[in-house]
Write an enzyme that holds these catalytic residues in place. Sequence first.
Site, PDB file in Angstrom:
ATOM      1  N   ASN A   1      11.839   1.417  11.026  1.00 39.70           N
ATOM      2  CA  ASN A   1      11.690   0.852   9.688  1.00 39.70           C
ATOM      3  C   ASN A   1      12.976   0.127   9.321  1.00 39.70           C
ATOM      4  O   ASN A   1      14.010   0.754   9.110  1.00 39.70           O
ATOM      5  CB  ASN A   1      11.401   1.985   8.690  1.00 39.70           C
ATOM      6  CG  ASN A   1      11.236   1.491   7.256  1.00 39.70           C
ATOM      7  OD1 ASN A   1      11.591   0.366   6.924  1.00 39.70           O
ATOM      8  ND2 ASN A   1      10.717   2.355   6.402  1.00 39.70           N
TER       9      ASN A   1
ATOM     10  N   HIS B   1       4.425  -4.205   6.370  1.00 41.19           N
ATOM     11  CA  HIS B   1       5.751  -3.604   6.477  1.00 41.19           C
ATOM     12  C   HIS B   1       5.716  -2.520   7.546  1.00 41.19           C
ATOM     13  O   HIS B   1       4.800  -1.681   7.577  1.00 41.19           O
ATOM     14  CB  HIS B   1       6.165  -3.018   5.129  1.00 41.19           C
ATOM     15  CG  HIS B   1       7.341  -2.101   5.196  1.00 41.19           C
ATOM     16  ND1 HIS B   1       8.487  -2.411   5.881  1.00 41.19           N
ATOM     17  CD2 HIS B   1       7.538  -0.859   4.657  1.00 41.19           C
ATOM     18  CE1 HIS B   1       9.352  -1.406   5.771  1.00 41.19           C
ATOM     19  NE2 HIS B   1       8.789  -0.464   5.043  1.00 41.19           N
TER      20      HIS B   1
ATOM     21  N   CYS C   1      11.737  -2.716   0.680  1.00 43.25           N
ATOM     22  CA  CYS C   1      10.863  -3.138   1.775  1.00 43.25           C
ATOM     23  C   CYS C   1       9.929  -4.275   1.389  1.00 43.25           C
ATOM     24  O   CYS C   1       9.293  -4.876   2.259  1.00 43.25           O
ATOM     25  CB  CYS C   1      10.063  -1.933   2.285  1.00 43.25           C
ATOM     26  SG  CYS C   1      11.107  -0.529   2.750  1.00 43.25           S
TER      27      CYS C   1
END
EC number: 2.3.1.180
Length: 343
Positions: free
Chosen positions: A299, A268, A122
């Site tokens: 996500n 993020h 990420c």
Amino acid sequence: MAKIKASKGAPYARIVGVGGYRPTRVVPNEVILEKIDSSDEWIRSRSGIQTRHWANDEETVAAMSVEASGKAIADAGISAEQIGAVIVSTVTHFKQTPAVATEIADKLGTNKAAAFDISAGCAGFGYGLTLAKGMIVEGSAEYVLVIGVERLSDLTDLEDRATAFLFGDGAGAVVVGPSQEPHIGPTVWGSEGDKSETIKQTVPWNEFRIGDVSKLPLDSEGNVKFPAITQEGQAVFRWAVFEMAKVAQQALDAAGISAHELDVFIPHQANERIIDSMVKTLKLPETVTVARDVRTTGNTSAASIPLAMERLLATGEAKSGDTALVIGFGAGLVYAATVVTLP
């Protein structure tokens, strides 16, 4: 001893274009609930996620990247032939070699651009952005294409109550080019490998290949599960909330920017509770626009920051020239934060 001539690039670098691609299929929480014992209310309260996008067979890592990159190149007002390097951050390209970046560079019509993949989970977009800035200042490329792309639906265990609802698919891309003024701040990045077990792949590929059922997880019907991403939710949450807020503040300090000078915060898109906690810890004023793309995109790991950036600009919630703090964090545990001027 011979003297090696040093190359010289631009004084600074900046993001000059952004693009995104979300798969056509929209998956609501109701679909996730077919496999886990939970509720729509629980998922929303724990993560903020209402829907996510899942790719079909044609929406490959390469195909999504080409779509996002084409938009970014057009937004930058340059041609693909001007791209000197292509950096792709992904953990869901299932060919060990060659790098998917080479396929993308060719399909875009670059002129034999340098191309390589990185694996930083990420935080991958931040890593790629930092490498691109270095290339431009060093002089090895005039324009660099940075792509974050994932098909996390391929690595999702739909029976894992802790993660089944989290992940989505998509691609985000930016073009980084030369600048006469600094528009990408110093990067604060690093890793905490002693915590690497908190986010990981359930089974290594070699063990899955051997197929020893006694060592592999099984689904509810007794079938061997494909390797998936798993995490220790509470440990990751605590780390992200407390440690990443510190890293974000360090990035602001390194850029000489105060929270009150910020226009936009693009963390993020892992979990809206984490985002809310970071906003509170950083004491961001209400005037700062906060990316909350996680609500409808989920996500998407390396793709989440450029996708959120693209949406904020497309909707008018952010505008060209805004000062934005971006921070990515995830498996490794790795992280990267910097302050940028939006294209």
